[in-house]
Design a protein around this motif. Structure first.
Motif, PDB file in Angstrom:
ATOM      1  N   PHE A 290       0.814  -1.218   0.000  1.00 43.13           N
ATOM      2  CA  PHE A 290       0.000   0.000   0.000  1.00 43.13           C
ATOM      3  C   PHE A 290       0.852   1.275   0.000  1.00 43.13           C
ATOM      4  O   PHE A 290       0.326   2.367  -0.128  1.00 43.13           O
ATOM      5  N   HIS A 291       2.177   1.130   0.106  1.00 42.62           N
ATOM      6  CA  HIS A 291       2.984   2.329   0.355  1.00 42.62           C
ATOM      7  C   HIS A 291       2.906   3.360  -0.773  1.00 42.62           C
ATOM      8  O   HIS A 291       3.105   4.539  -0.547  1.00 42.62           O
ATOM      9  N   THR A 292       2.573   2.905  -2.009  1.00 34.27           N
ATOM     10  CA  THR A 292       2.530   3.871  -3.111  1.00 34.27           C
ATOM     11  C   THR A 292       1.378   4.854  -2.975  1.00 34.27           C
ATOM     12  O   THR A 292       1.387   5.917  -3.580  1.00 34.27           O
ATOM     13  N   ARG A 293       0.372   4.513  -2.193  1.00 32.38           N
ATOM     14  CA  ARG A 293      -0.785   5.403  -2.063  1.00 32.38           C
ATOM     15  C   ARG A 293      -1.002   5.857  -0.627  1.00 32.38           C
ATOM     16  O   ARG A 293      -1.953   6.572  -0.341  1.00 32.38           O
ATOM     17  N   CYS A 294      -0.152   5.392   0.281  1.00 30.64           N
ATOM     18  CA  CYS A 294      -0.407   5.623   1.692  1.00 30.64           C
ATOM     19  C   CYS A 294       0.040   7.029   2.096  1.00 30.64           C
ATOM     20  O   CYS A 294       1.151   7.449   1.780  1.00 30.64           O
ATOM     21  N   PRO A 295      -0.845   7.762   2.769  1.00 34.65           N
ATOM     22  CA  PRO A 295      -0.463   9.110   3.208  1.00 34.65           C
ATOM     23  C   PRO A 295       0.586   9.082   4.318  1.00 34.65           C
ATOM     24  O   PRO A 295       1.219  10.106   4.587  1.00 34.65           O
ATOM     25  N   ARG A 296       0.773   7.927   4.944  1.00 31.09           N
ATOM     26  CA  ARG A 296       1.684   7.850   6.085  1.00 31.09           C
ATOM     27  C   ARG A 296       2.979   7.138   5.742  1.00 31.09           C
ATOM     28  O   ARG A 296       3.763   6.814   6.635  1.00 31.09           O
ATOM     29  N   ALA A 297       3.186   6.846   4.476  1.00 29.76           N
ATOM     30  CA  ALA A 297       4.316   5.994   4.116  1.00 29.76           C
ATOM     31  C   ALA A 297       5.659   6.618   4.481  1.00 29.76           C
ATOM     32  O   ALA A 297       5.861   7.824   4.338  1.00 29.76           O
ATOM     33  N   GLN A 298       6.544   5.783   4.961  1.00 32.02           N
ATOM     34  CA  GLN A 298       7.895   6.186   5.312  1.00 32.02           C
ATOM     35  C   GLN A 298       8.872   5.341   4.487  1.00 32.02           C
ATOM     36  O   GLN A 298       8.440   4.442   3.746  1.00 32.02           O
ATOM     37  N   ALA A 299      10.144   5.626   4.633  1.00 37.26           N
ATOM     38  CA  ALA A 299      11.162   4.898   3.870  1.00 37.26           C
ATOM     39  C   ALA A 299      11.065   3.392   4.100  1.00 37.26           C
ATOM     40  O   ALA A 299      11.163   2.595   3.174  1.00 37.26           O
ATOM     41  N   LYS A 300      10.809   3.010   5.348  1.00 41.24           N
ATOM     42  CA  LYS A 300      10.791   1.594   5.694  1.00 41.24           C
ATOM     43  C   LYS A 300       9.689   0.841   4.943  1.00 41.24           C
ATOM     44  O   LYS A 300       9.830  -0.337   4.619  1.00 41.24           O
ATOM     45  N   CYS A 301       8.590   1.555   4.649  1.00 43.69           N
ATOM     46  CA  CYS A 301       7.424   0.887   4.067  1.00 43.69           C
ATOM     47  C   CYS A 301       7.705   0.298   2.703  1.00 43.69           C
ATOM     48  O   CYS A 301       7.073  -0.667   2.285  1.00 43.69           O
ATOM     49  N   SER A 302       8.642   0.893   1.968  1.00 46.46           N
ATOM     50  CA  SER A 302       8.885   0.384   0.630  1.00 46.46           C
ATOM     51  C   SER A 302       9.934  -0.721   0.630  1.00 46.46           C
ATOM     52  O   SER A 302      10.246  -1.277  -0.406  1.00 46.46           O
ATOM     53  N   VAL A 303      10.477  -1.008   1.802  1.00 51.55           N
ATOM     54  CA  VAL A 303      11.532  -2.014   1.875  1.00 51.55           C
ATOM     55  C   VAL A 303      11.036  -3.269   2.561  1.00 51.55           C
ATOM     56  O   VAL A 303      11.173  -4.380   2.040  1.00 51.55           O
ATOM     57  N   GLU A 304      10.425  -3.081   3.702  1.00 50.15           N
ATOM     58  CA  GLU A 304      10.091  -4.202   4.573  1.00 50.15           C
ATOM     59  C   GLU A 304       8.614  -4.566   4.424  1.00 50.15           C
ATOM     60  O   GLU A 304       7.749  -3.695   4.481  1.00 50.15           O
ATOM     61  N   VAL A 305       8.325  -5.865   4.224  1.00 44.00           N
ATOM     62  CA  VAL A 305       6.930  -6.306   4.210  1.00 44.00           C
ATOM     63  C   VAL A 305       6.425  -6.314   5.642  1.00 44.00           C
ATOM     64  O   VAL A 305       7.009  -6.976   6.497  1.00 44.00           O
ATOM     65  N   PRO A 306       5.359  -5.571   5.945  1.00 43.09           N
ATOM     66  CA  PRO A 306       4.905  -5.518   7.339  1.00 43.09           C
ATOM     67  C   PRO A 306       4.242  -6.830   7.749  1.00 43.09           C
ATOM     68  O   PRO A 306       3.446  -7.376   6.986  1.00 43.09           O
ATOM     69  N   PRO A 307       4.565  -7.343   8.922  1.00 38.68           N
ATOM     70  CA  PRO A 307       3.871  -8.535   9.403  1.00 38.68           C
ATOM     71  C   PRO A 307       2.476  -8.146   9.878  1.00 38.68           C
ATOM     72  O   PRO A 307       2.194  -6.983  10.124  1.00 38.68           O
ATOM     73  N   LEU A 308       1.604  -9.138   9.963  1.00 40.19           N
ATOM     74  CA  LEU A 308       0.292  -8.896  10.539  1.00 40.19           C
ATOM     75  C   LEU A 308       0.489  -8.872  12.049  1.00 40.19           C
ATOM     76  O   LEU A 308       0.907  -9.865  12.639  1.00 40.19           O
ATOM     77  N   THR A 309       0.221  -7.737  12.639  1.00 37.94           N
ATOM     78  CA  THR A 309       0.469  -7.604  14.072  1.00 37.94           C
ATOM     79  C   THR A 309      -0.833  -7.754  14.845  1.00 37.94           C
ATOM     80  O   THR A 309      -1.842  -7.126  14.520  1.00 37.94           O
TER      81      THR A 309
END
Lengths: 357, 296
Positions: A290-309
């Protein structure tokens, strides 16, 4: 056997793209469903939402083994049906049924309603007299006159046809019904009727539903839990009401913001709107999809796949910088076992204040 | 109209016995017939057969062997109709099965069926028919339990039946390709239905309309093809009458006795015309928008 009716683990459904002049070469894959896990208990309704093309219908069909998954496993009533052949699928075919989105296409125009509804019974080897009686029962159950049996689908309205589709699904007394956008082709007033019918049937027959829809308004009424899908992945999974009050994933918030409000002037709430189109599932973005459209995206978002927390209250989301959670809640959270296999072992953080404006 | 023609063909023996007092293959080269009170040769000394008498015997005249043209015309109608209808039945059954298989299974099955169709299509129908007709008729056919002598009506029937399959199987395949993606097919699969069951239980009822529209057109086509093959001597063989053979024989005396060619020719035109009208009507009744055409 546990209380889980259906267990889906790391299921992938990739469709190969072929090209080439003489010989077909696979040039890529459409990742319609990419590493999705969830469980469905008996009597529960799981809502599955997401915008068009996010893979929710594909997921529904894969669960019913109308498609064979590319990866992962599907367990139905404790039995692994991931790669089962036609014979081994018999229990799944008996206990899980599908209701389609388009009630015009899902009923064979050349068969009368009685034949359509009794077809699944015939396949289970039920005798003729018994089938007749059962068809009458079923039609009554879904609120159609018994005289409907000898008529043809085109003689019915959209809502009535959907009722026929539901009667057909109920014929074999299934435990699970997958509803593929069962109301999105219907008028709003009819939608409510069908949703209420489904609700009543669930209570009466103890059914489990996997309810696929593309907007959050419809699923709210019927679901116990809701899973939000984006680009082939589950980004948030939460108890139904909680999702509406406390969305954690920015995409969920955007979806909520897209629900039309009756009187926009009075109900002035902050609406998060995401622009643009979802990226292509052929070449999904790296890291968080979602990082390409996310208003909150940071550098980490385009690198690391977020786990389901997994947060408190059975609420889970896959986001590095979640909304509506406190530091304490993050500290108490755990990595959900349903996380994608590609996800990094990272914990979410609170969004740095300077960026949140 | 077509029904009338069929009835006429069925009544052929009655006509032959009670009106014309002859049989389709009784020669009468030296006989005489009374026309308007005077005796005339059925076949004149220099070999020209008698023209239409417009009476019970030799209504439409005789051929070179002194056989009654009207009687042969009716018996020919029986042969032509039998061949055309049986051939079309073969075409329909094969066409439906192949169309369903190719459309439903796609992949390799479709490839094999479609490419065979292409090959069949690439060869001119008449050429293929003549080649097959001549070679089969010379040796007869021995196919397992099936044994046909060279002059059997089944040889042209089979040829015409098989050749026509292309025209039906192709459009059906397209239709099946479209139908198989419909949700009711998926619903059947979700109920655990097998491939053949889906093909015949779910898809087949939906292509019947198309088949019905094609049927009369295919029959008309078969009638024409049969006539053409017989005319060329590769279909029905003498002394069995058929419109094609009759035209072929009449052609030799077309200048001196044109009635011999015109009569079966007219019958052909009427039959094909009526079948086309039927086909058109069926098409309009079932789906006014669909366009169906047989190309050859």
């Amino acid at each position: 056997m546990s209380d889980d009716l259906l267990r889906v683990e790391h299921v992938r459904q990739w469709f190969p793209l072929r090209a080439g002049l003489l010989f077909d070469r696979t040039v890529g894959h459409v990742r319609a469903v990419d590493d999705v896990s969830f469980t469905l208990s008996r009597g529960e309704t799981l809502g599955l939402v997401g915008e068009s093309g996010c893979g929710k219908t594909t997921l529904a069909r894969t669960v019913l083994r109308l498609l064979t998954p590319t990866g992962g496993s599907i367990t139905f009533q404790g039995q692994d049906v991931t790669t089962a052949g036609r014979r081994d699928l018999a229990p799944l075919r008996r206990d899980a049924q599908l209701v389609f989105q388009d009630p015009h296409a899902s009923l064979n125009p050349r068969k009368c309603v009685g034949d359509i509804v009794s077809a699944p019974l015939k396949r289970q080897g039920v005798g003729k007299a018994e089938r007749r009686a059962r068809v009458g029962e079923l039609l009554e159950l879904v609120g159609l006159p018994a005289s409907a049996r000898s008529r043809y689908p085109h003689e019915f309205s959209g809502g009535q046809r959907q009722r026929i589709g539901i009667a057909r699904a109920l014929a074999v007394k299934p435990k699970l019904i997958v509803l593929d956008e069962p109301v999105s082709a219907l008028d709003v007033s009819i939608q409510a009727q069908i949703v209420n019918l489904l609700d009543d049937l669930q209570e009466e027959l103890g059914l489990s539903y996997l309810f696929v829809a593309h907007d959050l308004a419809v699923v709210r009424h019927v679901s116990d839990r809701i899973a939000v899908m984006y680009l082939g992945r589950i980004v948030e999974l939460s108890p139904a009401e909680e999702l509406y009050h406390r969305p954690i994933h920015p995409y969920t918030e955007a979806l909520l913001g897209a629900i039309p409000v009756p009187e926009p002037r009075r109900a002035r709430r902050q609406r998060a709107v995401v622009g643009g189109e979802p990226p292509s599932p052929i070449d999904p973005p790296s890291g968080c999809v979602f990082h390409t459209r996310c208003p909150r995206a940071q550098a980490k978002c385009s690198v690391e796949v977020p786990p389901l927390t997994q947060y408190d209250g059975g609420h889970a989301a896959a986001c590095h910088y979640p909304l509506n959670v406190t530091e304490a809640q993050i500290a108490a959270s755990t990595r959900s076992p349903d996380s994608p296999e590609a996800a990094g072992d990272v914990t979410p953080e609170v969004l740095p204040v300077a960026q949140s404006a | 109209m077509f029904v009338l023609l069929v009835v006429m063909a069925l009544c052929a023996p009655l006509y032959a016995k009670h009106v014309a007092h002859t049989t389709p293959d009784r020669n009468n080269i030296t006989g005489k017939v009374t026309v308007g009170g005077e005796q005339r040769d059925v076949v004149s000394l220099d070999g020209i057969p008698i023209g239409p008498t417009w009476q019970g015997e030799y209504l439409l005249g005789a051929d070179q062997n002194g056989r009654d043209v009207a009687v042969r015309l009716l018996y020919g109608a029986r042969n032509s109709m039998f061949i055309a209808l049986t051939a079309t039945a073969i075409t329909t059954i094969l066409g439906i099965i192949l169309g369903l298989l190719a459309g439903y299974y796609r992949g390799v099955v479709d490839w094999i069926i479609s490419r065979s169709m292409d090959v069949l299509w690439a060869i001119p129908v008449l050429l293929l028919g003549v080649a097959l007709g001549v070679s089969l008729a010379l040796g007869g056919v021995k196919l397992g339990p099936l044994e046909l002598s060279g002059d059997s009506l089944w040889i042209p029937t089979l040829i015409i039946g098989v050749v026509g399959v292309v025209y039906l199987a192709r459009p059906l395949r397209g239709e099946v390709l479209r139908l198989r993606e419909q949700e009711f097919v998926e619903a059947a699969r979700a109920q655990g239905a097998s491939g053949p069951r889906i093909m015949f239980g779910e898809i087949f009822p939906n292509i019947i309309a198309t088949v019905l529209v094609f049927f009369p057109l295919l029959v008309a086509n078969a009638v024409l093809l049969e006539a053409a093959l017989s005319f060329l001597g590769a279909g029905v063989r003498d002394p069995d009458p058929s419109w094609g053979t009759m035209i072929g024989e009449g052609e030799k005396v077309i200048i001196t006795q044109p009635a011999l060619t015109i009569a079966p020719g007219l019958m052909l035109v009427l039959t094909v015309l009526s079948l086309n009208v039927v086909g058109e009507a069926v098409r309009e009744a079932i789906d006014p928008r669909a366009r169906v055409r047989l190309e050859q």
